[in-house]
Scaffold this motif. Structure first.
Motif, PDB file in Angstrom:
ATOM      1  N   LEU A 164       0.839  -1.186   0.000  1.00  0.00           N
ATOM      2  CA  LEU A 164       0.000   0.000   0.000  1.00  0.00           C
ATOM      3  C   LEU A 164       0.878   1.240   0.000  1.00  0.00           C
ATOM      4  CD1 LEU A 164      -2.550   1.788   0.617  1.00  0.00           C
ATOM      5  CD2 LEU A 164      -2.157   1.236   3.033  1.00  0.00           C
ATOM      6  N   THR A 165       0.556   2.168  -0.888  1.00  0.00           N
ATOM      7  CA  THR A 165       1.214   3.468  -0.885  1.00  0.00           C
ATOM      8  C   THR A 165       0.164   4.526  -0.562  1.00  0.00           C
ATOM      9  OG1 THR A 165       2.828   2.762  -2.545  1.00  0.00           O
ATOM     10  CG2 THR A 165       2.551   5.136  -2.215  1.00  0.00           C
ATOM     11  N   TYR A 166       0.285   5.140   0.593  1.00  0.00           N
ATOM     12  CA  TYR A 166      -0.658   6.166   1.018  1.00  0.00           C
ATOM     13  C   TYR A 166      -0.012   7.549   0.925  1.00  0.00           C
ATOM     14  CZ  TYR A 166       1.808   6.336   5.527  1.00  0.00           C
ATOM     15  OH  TYR A 166       2.759   6.482   6.510  1.00  0.00           O
ATOM     16  N   ASP A 167      -0.832   8.578   1.042  1.00  0.00           N
ATOM     17  CA  ASP A 167      -0.327   9.950   0.942  1.00  0.00           C
ATOM     18  C   ASP A 167      -1.146  10.848   1.861  1.00  0.00           C
ATOM     19  OD1 ASP A 167       1.070  12.195   0.124  1.00  0.00           O
ATOM     20  OD2 ASP A 167       0.921  11.709  -2.007  1.00  0.00           O
ATOM     21  N   ASP A 168      -0.644  12.035   2.110  1.00  0.00           N
ATOM     22  CA  ASP A 168      -1.392  12.993   2.922  1.00  0.00           C
ATOM     23  C   ASP A 168      -1.988  14.110   2.073  1.00  0.00           C
ATOM     24  OD1 ASP A 168       0.988  14.289   2.275  1.00  0.00           O
ATOM     25  OD2 ASP A 168       1.055  15.403   4.162  1.00  0.00           O
ATOM     26  N   LYS A 169      -1.805  14.021   0.774  1.00  0.00           N
ATOM     27  CA  LYS A 169      -2.317  15.052  -0.126  1.00  0.00           C
ATOM     28  C   LYS A 169      -3.613  14.586  -0.779  1.00  0.00           C
ATOM     29  CE  LYS A 169       2.314  16.811  -1.249  1.00  0.00           C
ATOM     30  NZ  LYS A 169       3.028  15.841  -0.402  1.00  0.00           N
ATOM     31  N   SER A 170      -4.487  15.543  -1.093  1.00  0.00           N
ATOM     32  CA  SER A 170      -5.734  15.246  -1.787  1.00  0.00           C
ATOM     33  C   SER A 170      -5.439  14.498  -3.095  1.00  0.00           C
ATOM     34  CB  SER A 170      -6.465  16.559  -2.100  1.00  0.00           C
ATOM     35  OG  SER A 170      -7.677  16.319  -2.752  1.00  0.00           O
ATOM     36  N   PRO A 171      -6.228  13.459  -3.420  1.00  0.00           N
ATOM     37  CA  PRO A 171      -7.549  13.129  -2.855  1.00  0.00           C
ATOM     38  C   PRO A 171      -7.517  12.179  -1.656  1.00  0.00           C
ATOM     39  CG  PRO A 171      -7.144  11.779  -4.775  1.00  0.00           C
ATOM     40  CD  PRO A 171      -5.957  12.697  -4.657  1.00  0.00           C
ATOM     41  N   TRP A 172      -6.346  11.932  -1.062  1.00  0.00           N
ATOM     42  CA  TRP A 172      -6.303  11.109   0.137  1.00  0.00           C
ATOM     43  C   TRP A 172      -6.985  11.851   1.289  1.00  0.00           C
ATOM     44  CZ3 TRP A 172      -4.708   6.094   0.923  1.00  0.00           C
ATOM     45  CH2 TRP A 172      -4.128   5.471  -0.186  1.00  0.00           C
ATOM     46  N   ASP A 174      -7.899  13.677   4.732  1.00  0.00           N
ATOM     47  CA  ASP A 174      -7.126  14.583   5.572  1.00  0.00           C
ATOM     48  C   ASP A 174      -7.128  14.065   7.008  1.00  0.00           C
ATOM     49  OD1 ASP A 174      -5.859  16.653   6.826  1.00  0.00           O
ATOM     50  OD2 ASP A 174      -7.455  18.123   6.515  1.00  0.00           O
ATOM     51  N   THR A 175      -5.970  13.622   7.452  1.00  0.00           N
ATOM     52  CA  THR A 175      -5.841  13.164   8.844  1.00  0.00           C
ATOM     53  C   THR A 175      -4.954  14.111   9.635  1.00  0.00           C
ATOM     54  OG1 THR A 175      -3.972  11.722   8.280  1.00  0.00           O
ATOM     55  CG2 THR A 175      -6.174  10.744   8.203  1.00  0.00           C
ATOM     56  N   SER A 176      -4.852  15.348   9.157  1.00  0.00           N
ATOM     57  CA  SER A 176      -3.952  16.307   9.797  1.00  0.00           C
ATOM     58  C   SER A 176      -4.393  16.667  11.212  1.00  0.00           C
ATOM     59  CB  SER A 176      -3.844  17.579   8.951  1.00  0.00           C
ATOM     60  OG  SER A 176      -5.116  18.173   8.764  1.00  0.00           O
ATOM     61  N   GLU A 177      -5.677  16.449  11.515  1.00  0.00           N
ATOM     62  CA  GLU A 177      -6.129  16.642  12.887  1.00  0.00           C
ATOM     63  C   GLU A 177      -5.589  15.486  13.721  1.00  0.00           C
ATOM     64  OE1 GLU A 177     -10.218  17.106  15.536  1.00  0.00           O
ATOM     65  OE2 GLU A 177     -10.349  16.881  13.356  1.00  0.00           O
ATOM     66  N   ALA A 178      -4.579  15.784  14.501  1.00  0.00           N
ATOM     67  CA  ALA A 178      -3.855  14.742  15.223  1.00  0.00           C
ATOM     68  C   ALA A 178      -4.798  13.869  16.037  1.00  0.00           C
ATOM     69  CB  ALA A 178      -2.804  15.366  16.138  1.00  0.00           C
ATOM     70  N   GLY A 179      -4.518  12.578  16.020  1.00  0.00           N
ATOM     71  CA  GLY A 179      -5.322  11.640  16.791  1.00  0.00           C
ATOM     72  C   GLY A 179      -6.275  10.834  15.949  1.00  0.00           C
TER      73      GLY A 179
END
Length: 218
Positions: A164-172, A174-179
């Motif tokens: 699996l290759t995941y990313d933090d950029k759209s369209p992935w 947004d999990t930037s809200e910690a937790g």
């Protein structure tokens, strides 16, 4: 002579049963007998958490067996955040980025959680029995980058069985809200498609449990 409809139906059933061929074992999903269904790479620091928030667990992943009948022997399997190409070019890159699972048999419809820091995870999720029950002994130690990377599961013969290759950029998501964790919606979907994932509704994610939204879980 005319045959009654009930007699015809009964004879069809008899013929079908007599000529039936045993079904082949059902392929659970296209994406492997054991799948990564949740990734947590942005947990709160204990110092920043408010009362009641899960914090300080460190990074972790959740593995799931979607079969209704078959166990999966994970003994000797490995988890890494290094690609096969990277390791082939330079085997030394695997040092410190390779976690071999202990003796472990994953029952049907059950979870295993791998943590970067086993003891930190136990402390953070001390009130969540499902998370602790699924936790695997040992720590994988290397961190999961919040900027995205490739993670893999390898079987005991070192063959990649899940990647699996995941990313933090759209369209992935947004999990930037910690937790909040990255959760798979449906085990039948391509895990490398960003639309197969959501950011967890629950702070701290759902380690060892069905995800926030679960369309199909096997």
């Amino acid at each position: 002579m005319r045959w009654s409809s009930a007699w015809i139906v009964a004879m069809c059933v008899v013929v079908a049963e007599a000529t039936s061929i045993p079904a082949e074992p059902r392929e659970v999903t296209r994406y492997g007998a054991a799948q990564i269904t949740e990734i947590s790479y942005e947990q709160l620091d204990a110092a920043d958490a408010t009362e009641g928030e899960t914090a300080g667990s460190g990074d972790w992943i959740e593995i799931y067996n979607p079969s209704e009948t078959d166990k999966v022997d994970l003994t000797g399997w490995a988890f890494t955040d290094r690609s096969a190409r990277a390791i082939e070019k330079n085997p030394e890159v695997a040092v410190g980025h390779w976690f071999e699972l202990p003796e472990l048999e994953l029952a049907p419809k059950s979870f295993a959680v791998l943590a970067r820091d086993e003891m930190a995870f136990r402390t953070a999720y001390r009130d969540r029995d499902n998370a602790l029950d699924a936790l695997v002994r040992g720590s994988f130690k290397f961190g999961l980058t919040a900027k995205g990377e490739t993670v893999r599961l390898l079987d005991a013969s070192n063959e990649t069985v899940y990647e699996l290759t995941y990313d933090d950029k759209s369209p992935w998501p947004d999990t930037s809200e910690a937790g909040h964790s990255l959760e798979l919606i449906d085990v039948r979907l391509d895990p490398n498609d960003p639309f197969s994932w959501i950011s967890s509704y629950e702070e701290g994610g759902t380690p060892g449990e069905i995800n926030s939204i679960a369309v199909s879980w096997g």
